[in-house]
Design a protein around this motif. Structure first.
Motif, short mmCIF file in Angstrom:
data_model
loop_
_atom_site.label_atom_id
_atom_site.label_comp_id
_atom_site.label_asym_id
_atom_site.label_seq_id
_atom_site.Cartn_x
_atom_site.Cartn_y
_atom_site.Cartn_z
N LYS A 25 17.98 -21.46 28.31
CA LYS A 25 19.14 -21.70 29.15
C LYS A 25 19.80 -20.34 29.35
CE LYS A 25 23.48 -24.27 29.17
NZ LYS A 25 24.31 -25.20 28.40
N MET A 26 20.12 -19.99 30.58
CA MET A 26 20.76 -18.70 30.85
C MET A 26 22.25 -18.81 30.54
SD MET A 26 18.17 -16.98 31.70
CE MET A 26 18.71 -15.46 32.44
N MET A 27 22.74 -17.91 29.68
CA MET A 27 24.15 -17.94 29.28
C MET A 27 24.69 -16.53 29.14
SD MET A 27 24.15 -20.90 26.35
CE MET A 27 25.90 -20.76 26.07
N ARG A 28 25.97 -16.38 29.42
CA ARG A 28 26.63 -15.10 29.21
C ARG A 28 27.21 -15.02 27.80
NH1 ARG A 28 28.19 -10.94 32.15
NH2 ARG A 28 27.71 -11.98 34.07
N TYR A 29 27.85 -16.07 27.34
CA TYR A 29 28.46 -16.05 26.01
C TYR A 29 27.60 -16.88 25.08
CZ TYR A 29 31.84 -16.32 22.27
OH TYR A 29 32.45 -16.23 21.06
N ASN A 30 27.43 -16.41 23.86
CA ASN A 30 26.58 -17.10 22.91
C ASN A 30 27.33 -17.25 21.59
OD1 ASN A 30 24.41 -16.73 20.58
ND2 ASN A 30 23.52 -17.87 22.29
N PHE A 31 27.60 -18.50 21.21
CA PHE A 31 28.36 -18.76 19.99
C PHE A 31 27.60 -18.33 18.74
CE2 PHE A 31 30.20 -21.76 23.03
CZ PHE A 31 31.54 -21.41 22.90
N VAL A 32 26.28 -18.49 18.73
CA VAL A 32 25.49 -18.09 17.56
C VAL A 32 25.64 -16.60 17.32
CG1 VAL A 32 23.15 -17.91 16.63
CG2 VAL A 32 23.87 -20.00 17.79
N MET A 33 25.48 -15.80 18.38
CA MET A 33 25.58 -14.36 18.22
C MET A 33 27.02 -13.92 17.94
SD MET A 33 22.52 -13.47 18.20
CE MET A 33 22.71 -11.71 18.10
N ALA A 34 27.99 -14.63 18.48
CA ALA A 34 29.39 -14.30 18.19
C ALA A 34 29.66 -14.50 16.70
CB ALA A 34 30.33 -15.15 19.03
N ASP A 35 29.15 -15.61 16.14
CA ASP A 35 29.31 -15.85 14.70
C ASP A 35 28.58 -14.78 13.89
OD1 ASP A 35 30.80 -18.09 15.24
OD2 ASP A 35 29.17 -19.51 14.86
N TYR A 36 27.38 -14.43 14.32
CA TYR A 36 26.59 -13.40 13.65
C TYR A 36 27.34 -12.07 13.64
CZ TYR A 36 22.44 -10.63 12.54
OH TYR A 36 21.55 -9.77 11.96
N ASN A 37 27.94 -11.72 14.77
CA ASN A 37 28.70 -10.47 14.85
C ASN A 37 29.95 -10.51 13.99
OD1 ASN A 37 27.00 -9.02 16.49
ND2 ASN A 37 27.87 -9.85 18.35
N ARG A 38 30.59 -11.66 13.89
CA ARG A 38 31.76 -11.81 13.04
C ARG A 38 31.38 -11.57 11.57
NH1 ARG A 38 33.00 -16.75 14.37
NH2 ARG A 38 33.71 -16.09 16.26
N VAL A 39 30.25 -12.12 11.16
CA VAL A 39 29.78 -11.91 9.79
C VAL A 39 29.44 -10.43 9.56
CG1 VAL A 39 27.88 -12.43 8.19
CG2 VAL A 39 28.97 -14.28 9.47
N ALA A 40 28.77 -9.81 10.54
CA ALA A 40 28.42 -8.39 10.42
C ALA A 40 29.67 -7.53 10.31
CB ALA A 40 27.57 -7.95 11.61
N TYR A 41 30.69 -7.86 11.08
CA TYR A 41 31.96 -7.13 11.06
C TYR A 41 32.59 -7.21 9.66
CZ TYR A 41 36.73 -5.91 12.50
OH TYR A 41 37.96 -5.33 12.61
#
Length: 127
Positions: A25-41
């Motif tokens: 599915k083509m998407m601009r925002y991705n919740f999985v990656m946003a969560d992943y980035n939050r953890v990385a931060y």
């Protein structure tokens, strides 16, 4: 270290991976990656705290620690930029199948490349 795969085997494995990643599915925002980035931060901030307690003489002796110390600001800035904008991703194909559901297809391809190379990516084996 296991034997490194040749270009033909790399190509074969990546083609097999691509065949399994057609349901997207083509998407601009991705919740999985946003969560992943939050953890990385959060992890990066924790590492920063730990590094600040270590003497610089010790950091110089460990190549990975020295690299992290030298590149910390760049990593921090990039993660913060992604975190603050929330929509910093271009439109990406997001996987819809059970394995890696919600992840961008490129994330899984990159993860496979790291696995195939045994963690030793370079321009030659990526090409």
């Amino acid at each position: 270290m296991k034997d490194m795969l040749g270009p033909k085997e790399w190509e074969k494995q990546m083609i097999n991976l691509a065949k399994n990643h057609q349901n997207v599915k083509m998407m601009r925002y991705n919740f999985v990656m946003a969560d992943y980035n939050r953890v990385a931060y959060k992890k990066l901030n924790k590492i920063r705290s730990s590094i600040s307690e270590i003497s610089s003489d010790l950091i110089i002796l460990i190549p990975a620690a020295r690299w992290l110390f030298d590149n910390f600001q760049m990593l921090y800035r990039e993660i913060k930029k992604i975190r603050s904008t929330g929509t910093s991703y271009e439109v990406l194909p997001i996987l819809r199948t059970k394995a890696y559901r919600g992840y961008p297809r490129i994330y899984v391809a990159a993860k496979k490349m790291v696995a195939i190379s045994g963690g030793h990516l370079n321009e030659e084996n990526i090409t």
